[in-house]
Design a protein around this motif. Structure first.
Motif, PDB file in Angstrom:
ATOM      1  N   GLY A 158       0.807  -1.219   0.000  1.00 38.15           N
ATOM      2  CA  GLY A 158       0.000   0.000   0.000  1.00 38.15           C
ATOM      3  C   GLY A 158       0.836   1.262   0.000  1.00 38.15           C
ATOM      4  N   LEU A 159       1.992   1.218  -0.646  1.00 40.15           N
ATOM      5  CA  LEU A 159       2.929   2.344  -0.640  1.00 40.15           C
ATOM      6  C   LEU A 159       2.977   3.043  -1.990  1.00 40.15           C
ATOM      7  CD1 LEU A 159       5.889   0.604   1.229  1.00 40.15           C
ATOM      8  CD2 LEU A 159       4.237   2.212   2.194  1.00 40.15           C
ATOM      9  N   THR A 160       3.387   4.302  -1.953  1.00 38.38           N
ATOM     10  CA  THR A 160       3.623   5.094  -3.154  1.00 38.38           C
ATOM     11  C   THR A 160       5.046   5.630  -3.083  1.00 38.38           C
ATOM     12  OG1 THR A 160       1.306   5.764  -3.180  1.00 38.38           O
ATOM     13  CG2 THR A 160       2.828   7.056  -4.515  1.00 38.38           C
ATOM     14  N   ASN A 161       5.790   5.392  -4.135  1.00 38.47           N
ATOM     15  CA  ASN A 161       7.188   5.843  -4.112  1.00 38.47           C
ATOM     16  C   ASN A 161       7.288   7.337  -4.365  1.00 38.47           C
ATOM     17  OD1 ASN A 161       6.375   5.251  -6.843  1.00 38.47           O
ATOM     18  ND2 ASN A 161       8.509   5.589  -7.420  1.00 38.47           N
ATOM     19  N   LYS A 162       8.328   7.939  -3.805  1.00 39.69           N
ATOM     20  CA  LYS A 162       8.618   9.358  -4.012  1.00 39.69           C
ATOM     21  C   LYS A 162       9.619   9.549  -5.142  1.00 39.69           C
ATOM     22  CE  LYS A 162       7.646  10.695   0.718  1.00 39.69           C
ATOM     23  NZ  LYS A 162       8.128  11.361   1.922  1.00 39.69           N
ATOM     24  N   TYR A 163      10.390   8.521  -5.447  1.00 38.52           N
ATOM     25  CA  TYR A 163      11.383   8.557  -6.520  1.00 38.52           C
ATOM     26  C   TYR A 163      11.748   7.135  -6.891  1.00 38.52           C
ATOM     27  CZ  TYR A 163      14.137   8.534  -2.216  1.00 38.52           C
ATOM     28  OH  TYR A 163      14.617   8.255  -0.964  1.00 38.52           O
ATOM     29  N   GLY A 164      12.515   6.997  -7.948  1.00 37.76           N
ATOM     30  CA  GLY A 164      12.846   5.679  -8.475  1.00 37.76           C
ATOM     31  C   GLY A 164      11.837   5.302  -9.554  1.00 37.76           C
ATOM     32  N   LYS A 165      12.314   4.644 -10.590  1.00 34.47           N
ATOM     33  CA  LYS A 165      11.432   4.222 -11.679  1.00 34.47           C
ATOM     34  C   LYS A 165      10.733   2.927 -11.294  1.00 34.47           C
ATOM     35  CE  LYS A 165      11.155   3.129 -16.516  1.00 34.47           C
ATOM     36  NZ  LYS A 165      11.813   3.007 -17.795  1.00 34.47           N
ATOM     37  N   VAL A 166       9.414   2.927 -11.375  1.00 35.37           N
ATOM     38  CA  VAL A 166       8.624   1.749 -11.029  1.00 35.37           C
ATOM     39  C   VAL A 166       8.583   0.805 -12.228  1.00 35.37           C
ATOM     40  CG1 VAL A 166       6.349   0.926 -10.318  1.00 35.37           C
ATOM     41  CG2 VAL A 166       7.242   3.073  -9.389  1.00 35.37           C
ATOM     42  N   VAL A 167       8.906  -0.464 -11.982  1.00 34.50           N
ATOM     43  CA  VAL A 167       8.857  -1.489 -13.027  1.00 34.50           C
ATOM     44  C   VAL A 167       8.024  -2.668 -12.543  1.00 34.50           C
ATOM     45  CG1 VAL A 167      11.094  -0.874 -14.060  1.00 34.50           C
ATOM     46  CG2 VAL A 167      11.020  -2.586 -12.248  1.00 34.50           C
TER      47      VAL A 167
END
Length: 96
Positions: free
Chosen positions: A69-78
Motif C-alpha cells: 500500500g505504498l507510493t514511491n517518491k522517486y525511483g522508476k517503477v517497473v
C-alpha cells in the motif's frame, strides 16, 4: 554492470547501505520486497537514493509497492517484465 537486488527494509537491515557502498558507478539497483519502503520515507540513505534516481539507476518493483500500500517518491517503477528486462541488460546480479 551489475544489478543489485535489495530485498530488506533499510530500517531493519544494512543490506541497502552495504549494496550502495560496494557498487560501481554504472551499477543498477532494484528495490523489492520490504526494501521498497526506502523510496517512500526519508532515511539516512535518502541523498544516495536520490542521486541514483537522477542517474536513472534506481528501480522499484511495482507489485511490492502495491502489496504494501505504498507510493514511491522517486525511483522508476517497473513490473515483473521490467525486472526481467533489467536482468537481461546487466552482466550479473547480486541479491542483498
Amino acid at each position: 554492470m551489475i544489478l543489485h537486488l535489495v530485498k530488506s527494509s533499510p530500517f531493519s537491515h544494512l543490506s541497502l547501505k552495504n549494496a550502495l557502498n560496494r557498487s560501481a558507478e554504472q551499477d543498477l539497483f532494484l528495490l523489492l520486497q520490504d526494501a521498497v519502503v526506502a523510496v517512500c520515507v526519508e532515511s539516512d540513505l535518502h541523498n544516495q537514493l536520490l542521486d541514483l534516481d537522477r542517474q536513472e539507476r534506481l528501480y522499484v518493483l511495482k507489485e511490492d509497492l502495491s502489496a504494501r500500500g505504498l507510493t514511491n517518491k522517486y525511483g522508476k517503477v517497473v513490473d515483473y517484465k521490467g525486472f526481467v528486462s533489467l536482468s537481461c541488460h546487466t552482466s550479473a546480479s547480486i541479491s542483498w
